[in-house]
Scaffold this motif. Sequence first.
Motif, PDB file in Angstrom:
ATOM      1  N   VAL A  95     -28.183 -31.253  -6.509  1.00 42.91           N
ATOM      2  CA  VAL A  95     -28.188 -31.988  -7.777  1.00 42.91           C
ATOM      3  C   VAL A  95     -29.198 -31.327  -8.708  1.00 42.91           C
ATOM      4  CG1 VAL A  95     -28.514 -34.222  -8.906  1.00 42.91           C
ATOM      5  CG2 VAL A  95     -27.621 -34.117  -6.557  1.00 42.91           C
ATOM      6  N   CYS A  96     -28.764 -31.020  -9.929  1.00 41.96           N
ATOM      7  CA  CYS A  96     -29.635 -30.352 -10.901  1.00 41.96           C
ATOM      8  C   CYS A  96     -30.587 -31.342 -11.557  1.00 41.96           C
ATOM      9  CB  CYS A  96     -28.798 -29.658 -11.980  1.00 41.96           C
ATOM     10  SG  CYS A  96     -28.024 -28.135 -11.438  1.00 41.96           S
ATOM     11  N   ASP A  97     -31.824 -30.893 -11.730  1.00 43.12           N
ATOM     12  CA  ASP A  97     -32.835 -31.683 -12.417  1.00 43.12           C
ATOM     13  C   ASP A  97     -33.128 -31.110 -13.803  1.00 43.12           C
ATOM     14  OD1 ASP A  97     -34.424 -33.947 -12.328  1.00 43.12           O
ATOM     15  OD2 ASP A  97     -36.201 -32.869 -11.655  1.00 43.12           O
ATOM     16  N   ASN A  98     -32.281 -30.178 -14.247  1.00 42.35           N
ATOM     17  CA  ASN A  98     -32.450 -29.597 -15.585  1.00 42.35           C
ATOM     18  C   ASN A  98     -32.119 -30.622 -16.657  1.00 42.35           C
ATOM     19  OD1 ASN A  98     -31.483 -27.579 -13.512  1.00 42.35           O
ATOM     20  ND2 ASN A  98     -32.175 -26.157 -15.090  1.00 42.35           N
ATOM     21  N   VAL A  99     -32.535 -30.339 -17.886  1.00 35.35           N
ATOM     22  CA  VAL A  99     -32.213 -31.224 -19.008  1.00 35.35           C
ATOM     23  C   VAL A  99     -31.333 -30.524 -20.038  1.00 35.35           C
ATOM     24  CG1 VAL A  99     -34.285 -32.613 -18.707  1.00 35.35           C
ATOM     25  CG2 VAL A  99     -34.348 -30.643 -20.243  1.00 35.35           C
ATOM     26  N   GLY A 100     -31.037 -29.245 -19.856  1.00 34.85           N
ATOM     27  CA  GLY A 100     -30.116 -28.545 -20.746  1.00 34.85           C
ATOM     28  C   GLY A 100     -28.724 -29.144 -20.640  1.00 34.85           C
ATOM     29  N   GLU A 101     -27.999 -29.171 -21.746  1.00 33.54           N
ATOM     30  CA  GLU A 101     -26.715 -29.869 -21.802  1.00 33.54           C
ATOM     31  C   GLU A 101     -25.724 -29.363 -20.758  1.00 33.54           C
ATOM     32  OE1 GLU A 101     -23.137 -30.765 -25.048  1.00 33.54           O
ATOM     33  OE2 GLU A 101     -24.944 -29.692 -25.651  1.00 33.54           O
ATOM     34  N   HIS A 102     -25.735 -28.068 -20.464  1.00 36.21           N
ATOM     35  CA  HIS A 102     -24.738 -27.512 -19.547  1.00 36.21           C
ATOM     36  C   HIS A 102     -25.093 -27.717 -18.072  1.00 36.21           C
ATOM     37  CE1 HIS A 102     -27.857 -24.512 -19.869  1.00 36.21           C
ATOM     38  NE2 HIS A 102     -27.314 -23.778 -18.920  1.00 36.21           N
ATOM     39  N   LEU A 103     -26.316 -28.182 -17.783  1.00 41.80           N
ATOM     40  CA  LEU A 103     -26.727 -28.367 -16.394  1.00 41.80           C
ATOM     41  C   LEU A 103     -27.190 -29.779 -16.059  1.00 41.80           C
ATOM     42  CD1 LEU A 103     -28.770 -25.085 -15.687  1.00 41.80           C
ATOM     43  CD2 LEU A 103     -26.515 -25.694 -14.796  1.00 41.80           C
ATOM     44  N   VAL A 104     -27.497 -30.589 -17.060  1.00 37.03           N
ATOM     45  CA  VAL A 104     -28.104 -31.897 -16.792  1.00 37.03           C
ATOM     46  C   VAL A 104     -27.187 -32.771 -15.935  1.00 37.03           C
ATOM     47  CG1 VAL A 104     -27.212 -32.855 -18.980  1.00 37.03           C
ATOM     48  CG2 VAL A 104     -29.185 -33.913 -17.852  1.00 37.03           C
ATOM     49  N   GLY A 105     -27.724 -33.243 -14.827  1.00 38.35           N
ATOM     50  CA  GLY A 105     -26.980 -34.148 -13.951  1.00 38.35           C
ATOM     51  C   GLY A 105     -25.860 -33.526 -13.169  1.00 38.35           C
ATOM     52  N   ASN A 106     -25.737 -32.198 -13.156  1.00 38.71           N
ATOM     53  CA  ASN A 106     -24.644 -31.554 -12.424  1.00 38.71           C
ATOM     54  C   ASN A 106     -24.831 -31.703 -10.915  1.00 38.71           C
ATOM     55  OD1 ASN A 106     -23.602 -30.754 -14.856  1.00 38.71           O
ATOM     56  ND2 ASN A 106     -23.817 -28.553 -14.499  1.00 38.71           N
ATOM     57  N   VAL A 107     -23.716 -31.935 -10.221  1.00 39.20           N
ATOM     58  CA  VAL A 107     -23.716 -32.021  -8.762  1.00 39.20           C
ATOM     59  C   VAL A 107     -22.819 -30.916  -8.219  1.00 39.20           C
ATOM     60  CG1 VAL A 107     -23.094 -33.422  -6.756  1.00 39.20           C
ATOM     61  CG2 VAL A 107     -24.140 -34.499  -8.759  1.00 39.20           C
ATOM     62  N   TYR A 108     -23.368 -30.111  -7.321  1.00 43.28           N
ATOM     63  CA  TYR A 108     -22.630 -29.013  -6.688  1.00 43.28           C
ATOM     64  C   TYR A 108     -22.460 -29.339  -5.207  1.00 43.28           C
ATOM     65  CZ  TYR A 108     -23.811 -26.188 -10.816  1.00 43.28           C
ATOM     66  OH  TYR A 108     -23.948 -25.713 -12.094  1.00 43.28           O
ATOM     67  N   VAL A 109     -21.237 -29.192  -4.711  1.00 44.91           N
ATOM     68  CA  VAL A 109     -20.944 -29.487  -3.315  1.00 44.91           C
ATOM     69  C   VAL A 109     -20.121 -28.351  -2.724  1.00 44.91           C
ATOM     70  CG1 VAL A 109     -19.970 -31.151  -1.692  1.00 44.91           C
ATOM     71  CG2 VAL A 109     -20.882 -31.946  -3.888  1.00 44.91           C
ATOM     72  N   ARG A 110     -20.598 -27.810  -1.621  1.00 44.50           N
ATOM     73  CA  ARG A 110     -19.840 -26.764  -0.919  1.00 44.50           C
ATOM     74  C   ARG A 110     -19.278 -27.357   0.364  1.00 44.50           C
ATOM     75  NH1 ARG A 110     -20.760 -22.362   2.713  1.00 44.50           N
ATOM     76  NH2 ARG A 110     -22.980 -22.861   2.836  1.00 44.50           N
ATOM     77  N   PHE A 111     -17.948 -27.346   0.466  1.00 47.22           N
ATOM     78  CA  PHE A 111     -17.259 -27.861   1.638  1.00 47.22           C
ATOM     79  C   PHE A 111     -17.097 -26.759   2.679  1.00 47.22           C
ATOM     80  CE2 PHE A 111     -16.074 -30.849  -1.645  1.00 47.22           C
ATOM     81  CZ  PHE A 111     -16.078 -32.068  -0.988  1.00 47.22           C
ATOM     82  N   ARG A 112     -16.695 -27.187   3.851  1.00 47.70           N
ATOM     83  CA  ARG A 112     -16.483 -26.215   4.924  1.00 47.70           C
ATOM     84  C   ARG A 112     -15.240 -25.368   4.674  1.00 47.70           C
ATOM     85  NH1 ARG A 112     -17.292 -28.476  10.824  1.00 47.70           N
ATOM     86  NH2 ARG A 112     -19.358 -28.667   9.867  1.00 47.70           N
ATOM     87  N   ASN A 113     -14.267 -25.930   3.985  1.00 47.39           N
ATOM     88  CA  ASN A 113     -13.042 -25.161   3.728  1.00 47.39           C
ATOM     89  C   ASN A 113     -12.531 -25.433   2.334  1.00 47.39           C
ATOM     90  OD1 ASN A 113     -11.034 -27.502   3.985  1.00 47.39           O
ATOM     91  ND2 ASN A 113     -12.117 -27.601   5.945  1.00 47.39           N
ATOM     92  N   GLU A 114     -11.739 -24.529   1.821  1.00 47.58           N
ATOM     93  CA  GLU A 114     -11.266 -24.577   0.436  1.00 47.58           C
ATOM     94  C   GLU A 114     -10.228 -25.665   0.215  1.00 47.58           C
ATOM     95  OE1 GLU A 114      -9.880 -20.617   0.105  1.00 47.58           O
ATOM     96  OE2 GLU A 114     -11.882 -19.758  -0.238  1.00 47.58           O
ATOM     97  N   ALA A 115      -9.436 -25.987   1.238  1.00 45.20           N
ATOM     98  CA  ALA A 115      -8.400 -27.010   1.076  1.00 45.20           C
ATOM     99  C   ALA A 115      -9.012 -28.367   0.743  1.00 45.20           C
ATOM    100  CB  ALA A 115      -7.553 -27.101   2.344  1.00 45.20           C
ATOM    101  N   ASP A 116     -10.104 -28.712   1.413  1.00 50.09           N
ATOM    102  CA  ASP A 116     -10.764 -29.984   1.127  1.00 50.09           C
ATOM    103  C   ASP A 116     -11.348 -29.990  -0.282  1.00 50.09           C
ATOM    104  OD1 ASP A 116     -10.216 -31.173   3.551  1.00 50.09           O
ATOM    105  OD2 ASP A 116     -12.058 -30.474   4.501  1.00 50.09           O
ATOM    106  N   ALA A 117     -11.902 -28.859  -0.701  1.00 48.95           N
ATOM    107  CA  ALA A 117     -12.486 -28.779  -2.049  1.00 48.95           C
ATOM    108  C   ALA A 117     -11.419 -29.001  -3.116  1.00 48.95           C
ATOM    109  CB  ALA A 117     -13.169 -27.431  -2.243  1.00 48.95           C
ATOM    110  N   ALA A 118     -10.275 -28.351  -2.984  1.00 46.55           N
ATOM    111  CA  ALA A 118      -9.201 -28.497  -3.967  1.00 46.55           C
ATOM    112  C   ALA A 118      -8.681 -29.929  -4.010  1.00 46.55           C
ATOM    113  CB  ALA A 118      -8.062 -27.534  -3.638  1.00 46.55           C
ATOM    114  N   ARG A 119      -8.558 -30.553  -2.851  1.00 46.25           N
ATOM    115  CA  ARG A 119      -8.041 -31.920  -2.799  1.00 46.25           C
ATOM    116  C   ARG A 119      -9.004 -32.908  -3.442  1.00 46.25           C
ATOM    117  NH1 ARG A 119      -8.893 -35.495   1.165  1.00 46.25           N
ATOM    118  NH2 ARG A 119      -9.648 -33.844   2.542  1.00 46.25           N
ATOM    119  N   ILE A 120     -10.296 -32.767  -3.156  1.00 43.20           N
ATOM    120  CA  ILE A 120     -11.255 -33.741  -3.680  1.00 43.20           C
ATOM    121  C   ILE A 120     -11.426 -33.589  -5.181  1.00 43.20           C
ATOM    122  CG2 ILE A 120     -13.407 -32.458  -3.461  1.00 43.20           C
ATOM    123  CD1 ILE A 120     -12.794 -36.115  -2.422  1.00 43.20           C
ATOM    124  N   VAL A 121     -11.241 -32.379  -5.732  1.00 41.59           N
ATOM    125  CA  VAL A 121     -11.309 -32.206  -7.185  1.00 41.59           C
ATOM    126  C   VAL A 121     -10.230 -33.048  -7.863  1.00 41.59           C
ATOM    127  CG1 VAL A 121     -10.792 -30.557  -9.038  1.00 41.59           C
ATOM    128  CG2 VAL A 121     -12.455 -29.972  -7.292  1.00 41.59           C
TER     129      VAL A 121
END
Length: 256
Positions: A95-121
């Motif tokens: 989770v980003c703690d930046n305050v710039g508009e393009h990063l503020v509050g961003n959450v990054y999640v890396r899954f074990r496999n690409e199929a799960d990532a595509a489905r959850i998006v």
Amino acid sequence: MADYLASIYGTERDKVNCSFYFKIGSCRHGDRCSRKHIKPTFSPTILIRNVYKNPAIDPHCTLTPQQLQDHFDVFYEDWYRELAMKGGPLEEMHVCDNVGEHLVGNVYVRFRNEADAARIVDELNSRYYAGWPLYAELCPVTDFREACCRQHELGECNRGGFCNFMHLRHPTAALRLELHDAQKAMILARGPLEGLGSGGRSSRRVPDDRRPDDRPARGSTSDLPLGEPPRSSSDRYDDRRREGYSSSRSSGRYDR
């Protein structure tokens, strides 16, 4: 020439593709950037934009540092539990703690496999969190060591929250360990098909008590189950500390 172009792809020497987008999945120039933002068609990493609302950004915030940490821990646990149960095994979540508009509050999640990532998006883009619509996308970042600000990690970044590299906010060590151990236990409970992607689990019947409730119509701002009175973040945090990480208990802040 092809080897040279491949060697500089996504670096500062690449005059065609945006190195910031390649490293961080977000650029302060946005669509106005003079360089290309090549969005991945498949990736194990997803980005949910501007979802963490940090109370500390409010100039009138009166919360103590411990209260701010408790507030973040509730948020982090909400997202980790939901994504681990609905999406698949998580390798890492930031989770980003930046305050710039393009990063503020961003959450990054890396899954074990690409199929799960595509489905959850696809699932997240039709959902709300705390009354706000979610905006999720596949992200090119797979190595967060290049995305994070090294100076910030050493306490030496003089750009503060407006730095263009990630300044990460971390949960308490005890919560992180608890969630990781709970995910391992959940994987063992689900059996050997866990980790094979959505296709590997598609034949497994989901028990009735673990099926998600019907979601309200799009546009609803309710973020609590019907009949449950609003509670403070500290109340939810205390409840979860007592009850633990349970796959049969749905998150109270997601609209379904």
